[in-house]
Enzyme design. Sequence first.
Site: not given
Ligand code: NAP
Ligand code: SF4
Length: 687
Positions: A169, A255, A344, A358, A582, A664, A673
Site C-alpha cells: 500500500y 498484494h 472462499q 466464512c 484460461k 448438492g 462446501a
Molecule cells: P465445475 O467447476 O463446474 O467444473 C466442471 C468442469 O467440467 C469444467 O471444466 C467443464 O469445462 C467440464 N465439463 C462440464 N460438463 C462437461 C461434459 N459434459 N463433458 C466434458 N467436460 C465437461 O465443477 P467441479 O470441478 O466438479 O467443482 C464443483 C464445485 O466445487 C465448483 O463450484 C468448484 O468451484 C468447487 N470446488 C472448488 C475448489 C476450490 O479450490 N475453490 C476445489 C474443488 C471444487 P468445459 O465445459 O469447458 O469442458
Molecule cells: Fe476465510 Fe473462513 Fe475460509 Fe478461513 S475458513 S479462509 S475465514 S472463508
Amino acid sequence: MPTPYPHLLAPLDLGHMTLKNRVLMGSMHVGLEEEGGAFEKLSAYFAARARGGVGLIVTGGIAPNRAGQAKPFAATLSSKREVRRHRNITDAVHAEGGRIAMQILHTGRYAYHPFAVAPSRIQSPISPFKPWALSGRGVRGTIDDFARCAGLAQQAGYDGVEVMGSEGYLINQFIARHTNHRTDEWGGAYENRIRLAVEIVRAVRDRVGTDFIVIFRLSMLDLVPDGSTWAEVLQLATAIEQAGASIINTGIGWHEARVPTIATMVPRAAFTWVTRRLRESGVVSIPVVTSNRINSPEIAEGVLARGDADMVSMARPLLADPDFVAKAMTGRADQINTCIACNQACLDHIFQNRRASCLVNPLACHETERVALPAATPRRIAVVGAGPSGLSAACVAAERGHQVTLIDAAPTVGGQLNLARRVPGKEEFDETLRYFSRRLERAQVTVKLGQAATVDALQADGYDAVVIATGVRPRMPRIPGIDHGSVLSYVDVLSGQAPVGARVAIVGAGGIGFDVAEYLADARTAGQHHPDIAAFMAEWGVDLDGWGRDSDPDAGLRGGLREAKAPTNARDLWLLQRSPGKLGAGLGKTTGWIHRSALRKRGVHMQSGVRYERIDDDGLHISLDDKPQVLSVDTVVICAGQQSHNDLADPLRAAGMEVHVVGGAADATQLDAKRAIAEGAEIGRKL
Ligand code: NAP
Ligand code: SF4
C-alpha cells in the site's frame, strides 16, 4: 488449572495499558464498513470477538482521505461527523471487556478509482487505474491526514491505531524502489524513501499523546522484485520505534507478489521466522507481532514459546471462530472451528464486492441476521447425508433443541470433505471434520453410519421432518468409450480406490479437475502430507536461508526473493477443458493464480478448447482446432462436474412427510462446501 498455552494467554504490558493475552485480531476488511447503516452489524461482529477473549482487535482499513480509499465510497475517517458511527464499535467492544485499534489504510496505487495517488506514476498490476504522482505538498497533506485520522479515532474511543505500512500500500510504495522513482526528499536514498513512514508515525504519536497504542505494520518481506533488502528492513524498524510506535506488526508480501502467503497450501506459521530474525537482530525493543497461517492455539503457542514474536496476529481464524481464545482458555480447544485458509467466503467475497463471511462459519459478519433461536416446539428430525450440508443442518437444528438423527450410508461423516482432505494443501479439512464430529457429540445428535436411509424406515421411525442432504454424484459425459477400463471418476482417484497410470488425462478443469491434477502431480502419499516450510519456500523462490542472515544485505535479489526450485512431478498430466480461455477461470480470485502456477511449475499440460472424440486402447482422442490428436495416456480421469443425488425426496413427499432438500441434493451447479454448509445452517435455523 495449568494451561497448555501459557505464552499465548500471558498478558502483555504496554506501559499505559495491559492487553489480556497475546492474540491480536488482524485487520480484515469485511465489506460491512460500507453497507448503509451497517455500523451496528460491524459492532456486533467485533463485540462477538471481544466477548470471545481477543487481546486486541484491529479493524479493517479505514482511509485517512478520499485518495486513500480502496474503492469509491470506501470507509474513511476524516471529519468529526464520522466519529459517532465509530463510537458504536468502540462502545460495543469495551462493553465486552475488549480492546480495539483502528487501522489507517491508504491504498495508494492499489486504489480502484481514478483519484489514486502514489509516489510515482506507475500502475500496479492489480488495478486498472494509473495513479497520479503525489506532489511534495500532497505528501505533506497525506501525513496531516494520517494524523487527523488518528486523532479522530482517539475521539471515537479506539484504544489505538495501526498504520498500514506493508502489503504494497501507499507507505510501502514509498519505501520500495520498485514503485518509488522520485528524485525529491521523498525518493532516491533509502532514508528519503522511508521518510513518509517515519513522519506519519511521528505525526500520529504527536497527535494522540503517549497513552495510545500506535502499531506500525512493517513489510519485512516484500516478495516483489526491487523490494527492500533486509538491512533496509532493520533500518526502518529502528526508525519506526524511534518515531513513537508502540508495536511493530509483520507484513509479508505485497498484494501483487506471486508467492502465496496466506492460502491453504502455505504451511502453518510458514513466515514467523521472518519476525524472529527481526527480534534476534536486537534493533527493536517494542513488542513485535507475527502473522500468516497461524490457525490453532497449539501453533500460536509454539510460535510464541520459541520466541518468534511477542504476539500473534490472526484474522481469518477469528472469522471462523469468534470464541477461539475463550475455548483455548477453558480447555475446549477441540471445539474450535478452524479456519482452513480457503479464502472462499472472506477475501474472495471482498474482491467480488460482497460482504465477507466464512466457509466454515456462515454466521461470521451476519451476527445480527443469521441468529439460531431456540425451537418453539422441539421435533424429531432426520437428516439424511452426513456431508457438509447435512452436518451443518444437524448441528444447528439439534442446538436449537430438536431431536436430530443423522444418517449416512458411508462408514464416516464428512461426505466429499473426505475427498478434499486428501488433496495436497487441503489437509485443513481434517480440522473441519474434527470440529463437526465434536459438535455433533455436544449437540447430542444421534449418528447412524453405514446404513442407507429408505423411505420405509424413515416413515416407520415417525420423524416430524426429513432433511435430504445426500449431495452429488460425478457427472459422466457422453464421450464414446467412456466405459473403457482406463476411465476413472475423481471419486475413484481421490478415495485412493483405483490405481492410476503414469500418463493421465483429466477431463474437466474446474475446482475438482485442479484438485485431482495437484493430487496426481504430487509425489507424496495421499493423506500423509506434511507441508514443509523449507520445501515451500524453495518451490516459490523465497530466500529462507539468506534473508535476515546474509552478511551482504544486498546480495541476491531484493524483497526476499531467490530463484525458485522446480518441484518434481510424479506423472505426465494433461488437464483439459472444452471452453476457450484460461483454465480455472472459475476458481477463487485470490487462489486461482496459485493453482495455475503450481501446476505450471510441475509441468502439467493445460489445454482449453478441446473436443473429446473417443477413448480407446490408444488413449484419449481429442480435436484441437478441428485437428485430431491422440493423448496416449493410460488413465482418463473424469472431473466433468456433478449431478444431484436425491432419490428420496419425492417418494417421501408422496408418503406425506415434511421434506427439505439442501446443498448438492437440491442443486449440483457450482456446489462447494461454502454453499453446502451455509444452506445446511439455514435450514437448521428454520426447522
Ligand atoms: P465445475 O467447476 O463446474 O467444473 C466442471 C468442469 O467440467 C469444467 O471444466 C467443464 O469445462 C467440464 N465439463 C462440464 N460438463 C462437461 C461434459 N459434459 N463433458 C466434458 N467436460 C465437461 O465443477 P467441479 O470441478 O466438479 O467443482 C464443483 C464445485 O466445487 C465448483 O463450484 C468448484 O468451484 C468447487 N470446488 C472448488 C475448489 C476450490 O479450490 N475453490 C476445489 C474443488 C471444487 P468445459 O465445459 O469447458 O469442458
Ligand atoms: Fe476465510 Fe473462513 Fe475460509 Fe478461513 S475458513 S479462509 S475465514 S472463508
